[in-house]
Design an enzyme around this catalytic site. Structure first.
Site, PDB file in Angstrom:
ATOM      1  N   TRP A 107       0.820  -1.212   0.000  1.00 56.66           N
ATOM      2  CA  TRP A 107       0.000   0.000   0.000  1.00 56.66           C
ATOM      3  C   TRP A 107       0.849   1.256   0.000  1.00 56.66           C
ATOM      4  CZ3 TRP A 107      -4.309  -0.217  -2.188  1.00 56.66           C
ATOM      5  CH2 TRP A 107      -5.105  -1.354  -2.095  1.00 56.66           C
ATOM      6  N   ASP A 177      -2.132   6.649   6.845  1.00 57.47           N
ATOM      7  CA  ASP A 177      -3.168   5.771   6.306  1.00 57.47           C
ATOM      8  C   ASP A 177      -3.397   4.665   7.327  1.00 57.47           C
ATOM      9  OD1 ASP A 177      -4.721   3.890   5.038  1.00 57.47           O
ATOM     10  OD2 ASP A 177      -3.447   3.686   3.257  1.00 57.47           O
ATOM     11  N   LYS A 201     -12.313  -2.377   6.238  1.00 55.44           N
ATOM     12  CA  LYS A 201     -11.514  -3.412   6.882  1.00 55.44           C
ATOM     13  C   LYS A 201     -12.057  -3.671   8.281  1.00 55.44           C
ATOM     14  CE  LYS A 201      -8.713  -3.506   3.323  1.00 55.44           C
ATOM     15  NZ  LYS A 201      -7.716  -2.553   2.877  1.00 55.44           N
TER      16      LYS A 201
HETATM   17  C1  LIG Z   1      -7.177  -1.812   1.491  1.00 50.96           C
HETATM   18  C2  LIG Z   1      -6.249  -0.664   1.687  1.00 50.96           C
HETATM   19  C3  LIG Z   1      -6.261   0.469   0.855  1.00 50.96           C
HETATM   20  C4  LIG Z   1      -7.154   0.578  -0.370  1.00 50.96           C
HETATM   21  O1  LIG Z   1      -8.302   1.274  -0.077  1.00 50.96           O
HETATM   22  P1  LIG Z   1      -9.479   1.566  -1.121  1.00 50.96           P
HETATM   23  O2  LIG Z   1     -10.588   2.013  -0.219  1.00 50.96           O
HETATM   24  O3  LIG Z   1      -9.778   0.309  -1.857  1.00 50.96           O
HETATM   25  O4  LIG Z   1      -9.018   2.660  -2.002  1.00 50.96           O
HETATM   26  C5  LIG Z   1      -5.402   1.507   1.160  1.00 50.96           C
HETATM   27  N1  LIG Z   1      -4.573   1.465   2.219  1.00 50.96           N
HETATM   28  C6  LIG Z   1      -4.536   0.396   3.036  1.00 50.96           C
HETATM   29  C7  LIG Z   1      -3.603   0.383   4.200  1.00 50.96           C
HETATM   30  C8  LIG Z   1      -5.372  -0.686   2.801  1.00 50.96           C
HETATM   31  O5  LIG Z   1      -5.337  -1.752   3.613  1.00 50.96           O
END
Ligand SMILES: *Cc1c(COP(=O)(O)O)cnc(C)c1O
Length: 370
Positions: A107, A177, A201
């Site tokens: 990511w 993030d 998640k």
């Molecule tokens: C799953 C994930 C993403 C992707 O997110 P989207 O909502 O599909 O754009 C980004 N960062 C992390 C850490 C993730 O686990």
């Protein structure tokens, strides 16, 4: 009313499992939200009812994190991926000094690619030479006081690597993030200028991304951004700039109520999550090298437990038998393969106990044969 007993146990990397009590409430709300006399799928985003949903969800997140009042809480669309761009559009455009980013896994590589379109970026540390099996220690990091901000991913969902400390320096804004570990434990949110996390998640369905942003970041945003991508416009309209994902936000509300009222807050949630992770890593570490953890022990994630088996054939057999036994979503991310058990908030200790039981049996059947 209980969840369909035929449902598999959901170890998916995302969208992840949701608490059973929430699913039951959602089921009811799809037919009828009693306070509104309507289905949740057809309620106006301009109704008083929805305004209260947004207000309560914000308050719950504020309470869970102890977030000070100079932070805005936004509910946006576009996923975490849109934040990969919105952050540098807001904080990096026209800057002379590079923002500092990390290359700690799948990511963060995507985040860096997008940031580089908007301004100067320095990758301060890369896990490439370590095969993305570890994260940096403090001794390996040298932060510049001139960076407009630093950005990192608190939990690398694919590799299963998680920071258990806060990075950076107090005089440089931190951006994080937290998509795959948001509200899984306390996080000292006031040490960050901006935190983003999509819901799918740990805390809801896909469709909404939560952004916690300090007012000073919003005030200093460039004034020529497209309205939708401008935090200022989103703040002014209380996440109601255009039609927001009413349903997804409502589910996040139910999950925050569950965290507050049933789990009893993030300290408790963290304790349960650690217990689940400990059980699974304990089994893996005690398996005499049959189950091989992806990450080095000091950096392993409490959310995503990634591991391999001695051969590709055994991995395929493991995944087939696991599916047949009622475990779903255990296949590793396509980027690295192998096996990954994602044990987000809603995945119960009982489910992890069932998985470790299955893994023990599988090892006894196959250990001698490889
Ligand atoms: C799953 C994930 C993403 C992707 O997110 P989207 O909502 O599909 O754009 C980004 N960062 C992390 C850490 C993730 O686990």
């Amino acid at each position: 009313m209980s969840l369909n007993p035929n449902n598999a146990l959901n170890f998916s990397g995302g969208p992840g499992a949701l608490p059973e009590v929430v699913l039951n409430q959602v089921q009811q709300a799809i037919i009828n939200v009693p306070e509104a006399g309507l289905s949740i799928l057809g309620i106006s985003h301009r109704s008083d009812w929805f305004e209260n949903v947004v207000r309560e969800t914000e308050n719950n997140i504020r309470t869970l994190l102890g977030l000070p009042s100079d932070y805005h809480i936004l509910f946006l669309q576009g996923g975490a991926t849109q934040q990969f761009s919105m952050v540098p559009m807001t904080m990096l455009r026209g800057k002379k000094h590079p923002a500092e980013y990390f290359d700690t896994g799948y990511w963060s590589r995507k985040v860096v690619t997008e940031a580089m379109r908007e301004g100067p970026v320095r990758v301060i540390w890369s896990g490439e030479q370590h095969g993305y099996r570890r994260l940096p220690t403090d001794e390996e990091l040298d932060f510049s006081p001139d960076a407009p901000y630093i950005h990192y991913v608190s939990n690398e969902t694919v590799e299963g690597l998680q920071f258990n400390r806060i990075l950076g320096r107090d005089d440089v804004p931190r951006v994080c993030d937290m998509s795959s570990d948001f509200l899984s434990k306390p996080c000292e949110a006031d040490k960050f200028s901006l935190i983003y996390a999509h819901a799918q998640k740990n805390i809801g369905p896909a469709g909404v991304t939560i952004v916690l942003v300090r007012d000073s970041v919003v005030q200093n945003a460039p004034d020529n951004l497209p309205s939708f991508l401008d935090y200022r416009r989103q703040v002014e309209s209380h996440s109601n700039f255009n039609t927001p994902p009413v349903f997804a936000i409502y589910v996040v509300l139910l999950v925050t109520r569950w965290l507050l009222n049933e789990v009893g807050g993030l300290e408790n949630m963290a304790q349960i999550n650690q217990q689940k992770a400990k059980l699974l890593y304990g089994l893996i570490d005690g398996s005499n090298d049959f189950y091989r953890p992806w990450g080095e022990a000091a950096f392993r994630s409490d959310m995503n437990v990634a591991f391999n088996l001695p051969t590709k054939d055994l991995e395929a057999l493991f995944l087939n038998e696991a599916t047949a036994a009622g475990f779903s979503g255990l296949g590793g991310h396509r980027a690295i393969g192998g096996v990954r058990a994602s044990i987000y908030n809603a995945l119960t200790l009982g489910a992890v106990e069932k998985l470790t039981g299955f893994m023990e049996d599988f090892r006894f059947k196959h250990h001698a044969k490889y």
